[in-house]
Design a protein around this motif. Structure first.
Motif, PDB file in Angstrom:
ATOM      1  N   GLN A 120       0.898  -1.385   0.086  1.00  0.00           N
ATOM      2  CA  GLN A 120      -0.006   0.062   0.078  1.00  0.00           C
ATOM      3  C   GLN A 120       0.882   1.354  -0.038  1.00  0.00           C
ATOM      4  O   GLN A 120       1.950   1.345   0.336  1.00  0.00           O
ATOM      5  CB  GLN A 120      -0.694   0.063   1.323  1.00  0.00           C
ATOM      6  N   HIS A 121       0.207   2.224  -0.508  1.00  0.00           N
ATOM      7  CA  HIS A 121       0.861   3.596  -0.597  1.00  0.00           C
ATOM      8  C   HIS A 121      -0.102   4.612   0.272  1.00  0.00           C
ATOM      9  O   HIS A 121      -1.425   4.749  -0.484  1.00  0.00           O
ATOM     10  CB  HIS A 121       1.437   4.033  -1.640  1.00  0.00           C
ATOM     11  N   PRO A 122       0.240   5.336   1.237  1.00  0.00           N
ATOM     12  CA  PRO A 122       1.234   5.186   2.052  1.00  0.00           C
ATOM     13  C   PRO A 122       1.066   3.779   2.785  1.00  0.00           C
ATOM     14  O   PRO A 122       0.052   3.089   2.849  1.00  0.00           O
ATOM     15  CB  PRO A 122       1.049   6.397   2.994  1.00  0.00           C
ATOM     16  N   LYS A 123       2.270   3.591   3.540  1.00  0.00           N
ATOM     17  CA  LYS A 123       2.297   2.254   4.338  1.00  0.00           C
ATOM     18  C   LYS A 123       1.235   2.318   5.531  1.00  0.00           C
ATOM     19  O   LYS A 123       1.013   1.166   5.889  1.00  0.00           O
ATOM     20  CB  LYS A 123       3.687   2.068   4.638  1.00  0.00           C
ATOM     21  N   ASP A 124       1.020   3.218   6.263  1.00  0.00           N
ATOM     22  CA  ASP A 124       0.296   3.273   7.369  1.00  0.00           C
ATOM     23  C   ASP A 124      -1.058   2.671   7.062  1.00  0.00           C
ATOM     24  O   ASP A 124      -1.501   2.837   5.951  1.00  0.00           O
ATOM     25  CB  ASP A 124       0.325   4.678   7.785  1.00  0.00           C
ATOM     26  N   PRO A 125      -1.700   2.120   8.138  1.00  0.00           N
ATOM     27  CA  PRO A 125      -3.117   1.775   7.873  1.00  0.00           C
ATOM     28  C   PRO A 125      -3.876   2.672   7.262  1.00  0.00           C
ATOM     29  O   PRO A 125      -4.282   3.651   7.726  1.00  0.00           O
ATOM     30  CB  PRO A 125      -3.756   1.152   9.097  1.00  0.00           C
ATOM     31  N   ASN A 126      -4.520   2.418   6.128  1.00  0.00           N
ATOM     32  CA  ASN A 126      -5.413   3.478   5.494  1.00  0.00           C
ATOM     33  C   ASN A 126      -6.027   2.604   4.191  1.00  0.00           C
ATOM     34  O   ASN A 126      -5.697   1.524   3.667  1.00  0.00           O
ATOM     35  CB  ASN A 126      -4.542   4.800   4.758  1.00  0.00           C
TER      36      ASN A 126
END
Length: 575
Positions: A120-126
């Protein structure tokens, strides 16, 4: 906020889809069915392979009380060893054995080799979702959301009710239990709009949006200044207004109010307020920012130009927030929904004016916004500079140690306290003053606060201690209905959580690990991990600060709270 002291660089790496068998072969995990046995010796029908479907902790044992060995990102292939009756899987990954809760593992058989979890981008949970034809970016997971914001109009291939993720190239995937399925590519139009194009917008359009969103905003009536900046420096006025709104919270942030700085210019991560520049007027801030962005970020010869004169290009060096470009694009969409016809046949606007007035030396104002009665005392929360005037550029008399008792004479409009120490009168910044005790109480002329205690003018000063450390607040804690309320940002951050403030709804969200706590000003219902919890007292706004009930917040984030009535003291323990 502009953070030049902590720039980041991102490479966009194409995502290559591989069959699960190929991934397994590259990781050395054996591929094939197996039989495992549970913790009590009972046979568990399972398979050897599984794929992690969300960010999750690998723990030493089957439960949240066991220590964390590492964190596994979505898409990690694991070897499944056994599953207990509480839905915990024992897994092996990269030679390490641990336990993962079952909801985060998708077991697969050799016949199904299509489980894919993209990077994923960004890598934080989203993730992304669609509502009423609009695309929203949500921070957190579908089960535990921390914040969301509008990105723009949703493309036709994204549907309401589904969860989507994307890679660095804006290729969108529908997140299904059996894998991420590519559905299409969509780059939000405003994210890639050339910001040198003229915006088809009027001053009245900008003013109308600001006044309807935040009637008390000092930006109301300044729409024409953004149009002037566009004409003089060739920067899209819709973008410029949206940027100011985002960075300054409609001109109501402390940096905007105290320093006329609408864009966080020179605000470094280490000390945003102290390092931010001062402008004589907000108009100066708008015109200078337009010139600065035009010459340094949008011009191919600019120092910080990155591939294109767009929000996406600016986001590489302008802000550390990976969502910065999308957030501003969302505000642009709210003011004027994107229409390709608006920019058909557009050409970059030229810079036709000379460099405008920039930041100046901040004037030192010694006027007291609040005077304290004789006999008012306080203590310093930690070592702090003792200065001749209320400014970080003023002469320094010396350092005051933490716990130093001082006589408080008054407070300036910009959170500096005039104090007396050993017959020497000087100034200390308000973040380092706590435990104000007034010998001669005064009345609250507004009557708004009723019988609340702990305010300047009250003899019942309340102090808050966290694991033995005295906490410092620029707005003292108060007590109402036998409940202590404290400024939200200090208590949330001291308890190790990330804070998101949604000004339009007066809602604060704190995220600590997998715990999400949400409170709203004026509401006696809070939420923890999506569950509603009644409050004895609602959060309030006082002196431009939002105060929240300290016991609920602390306990919701895993701390213990004790009240020492004799000392008027709140003790919080996290250890």
């Amino acid at each position: 906020m502009r953070r030049r002291g902590n720039r980041r660089s991102e490479r966009k790496i194409p995502f290559v889809i591989l069959a699960l068998s190929t991934i397994l072969a590259s990781t050395g995990v054996p591929f094939g069915a197996a039989t495992a046995y549970g913790a009590e010796g009972k046979q568990v029908n399972t398979v050897q392979q599984g794929v992690i479907n969300d960010i999750v902790n690998l723990r030493q044992g089957p439960g949240t009380t066991f220590s964390i060995l590492t964190t596994l990102p979505p898409g990690t292939v694991v070897e499944l060893l056994q599953k207990n009756q509480d839905n915990w899987w024992q897994v092996r990954v990269n030679g390490q054995t641990g336990w993962v809760f079952g909801e985060y593992v998708v077991p697969k058989t050799p016949a199904d080799q299509t489980v894919l979890r993209i990077e994923q981008h960004p890598k934080d949970p989203n993730f992304y979702e669609v509502k009423d034809g609009k695309l929203y970016h949500v921070l957190g997971t579908p089960e535990k959301r921390s914040a969301s914001f509008l990105v723009g109009t949703a493309p036709s291939f994204l549907r309401t009710g589904a969860v989507y993720v994307r890679d660095a190239n804006y290729q969108f995937y529908r997140r299904d239990p059996d894998g991420d399925k590519k559905v299409g590519t969509h780059v939000p139009a405003y994210v890639t709009l050339d910001l040198r194009y003229q915006a088809p917008i009027s001053a009245a359009d900008i003013d109308r949006f600001i006044s309807s969103s935040r009637p008390n905003s000092p930006l109301v009536g300044k729409g024409q200044i953004f149009l002037n900046a566009q004409k003089q420096y060739g920067v899209n006025a819709l973008y410029l207004a949206s940027h100011a709104i985002h960075e300054s919270d409609f001109g109501l942030s402390q940096i905007a109010r105290d320093k006329n700085n609408l864009f966080g210019y020179m605000a470094y991560d280490s000390d945003p307020y102290g390092s931010s520049a001062y402008f004589k007027t907000m108009e100066d801030s708008i015109l200078y920012e337009a010139y600065f962005v035009a010459t340094q970020y949008l011009s191919p010869s600019g120092k910080w130009y990155q591939k294109a004169s767009t929000l996406d290009g600016m986001n590489v060096y302008y802000a550390t927030d990976p969502y910065w470009a999308e957030k501003i694009a969302g505000i642009m969409e709210r003011i004027r929904p994107y229409n390709a016809k608006d920019y058909a046949n557009s050409r970059p606007l030229p810079i036709v004016a000379a460099k405008p007035a920039g930041p100046v030396q901040e004037p030192i104002d010694t006027t007291l916004a609040q005077a304290f009665p004789a006999g008012t005392f306080a203590v310093t929360s930690e070592e702090v500079n003792f200065r001749a005037l209320p400014s970080t550029s003023a002469q320094k008399y010396g350092m005051l140690p933490g716990g130093q008792k001082v006589t408080v004479l008054g407070k300036s409009k910009k959170n500096w306290y005039q104090v007396k120490v050993n017959d020497q009168i000087g100034w200390v910044f308000g973040d380092y003053i706590t435990g104000i005790a007034v010998a001669n109480p005064v009345q609250d002329p507004s009557g708004v606060l009723g019988s609340r205690s702990g305010l300047p003018g009250s003899s019942n000063v309340i102090t808050v201690w966290l694991d033995g450390e005295l906490l410092s607040f620029d707005q003292p804690p108060i007590k109402t209905n036998d409940r202590v309320l404290v400024p939200l940002r200090v208590i949330f951050e001291k308890l190790g959580s990330k804070v998101e403030w949604e000004g339009s709804t007066q809602t604060v969200t704190a995220v600590k690990g997998k715990t999400i706590v949400t409170l709203q000003v004026g509401s006696k219902v809070a939420k923890k991990d999506g569950k509603s919890i009644p409050l004895d007292v609602e959060p309030i706004t006082l002196n431009d600060r939002t105060l929240v009930p300290v016991r609920f917040v602390s306990e919701a984030l895993g701390a213990k709270v004790e009240w020492d009535g004799a000392a008027n003291r709140v003790n919080i323990f996290t250890k």
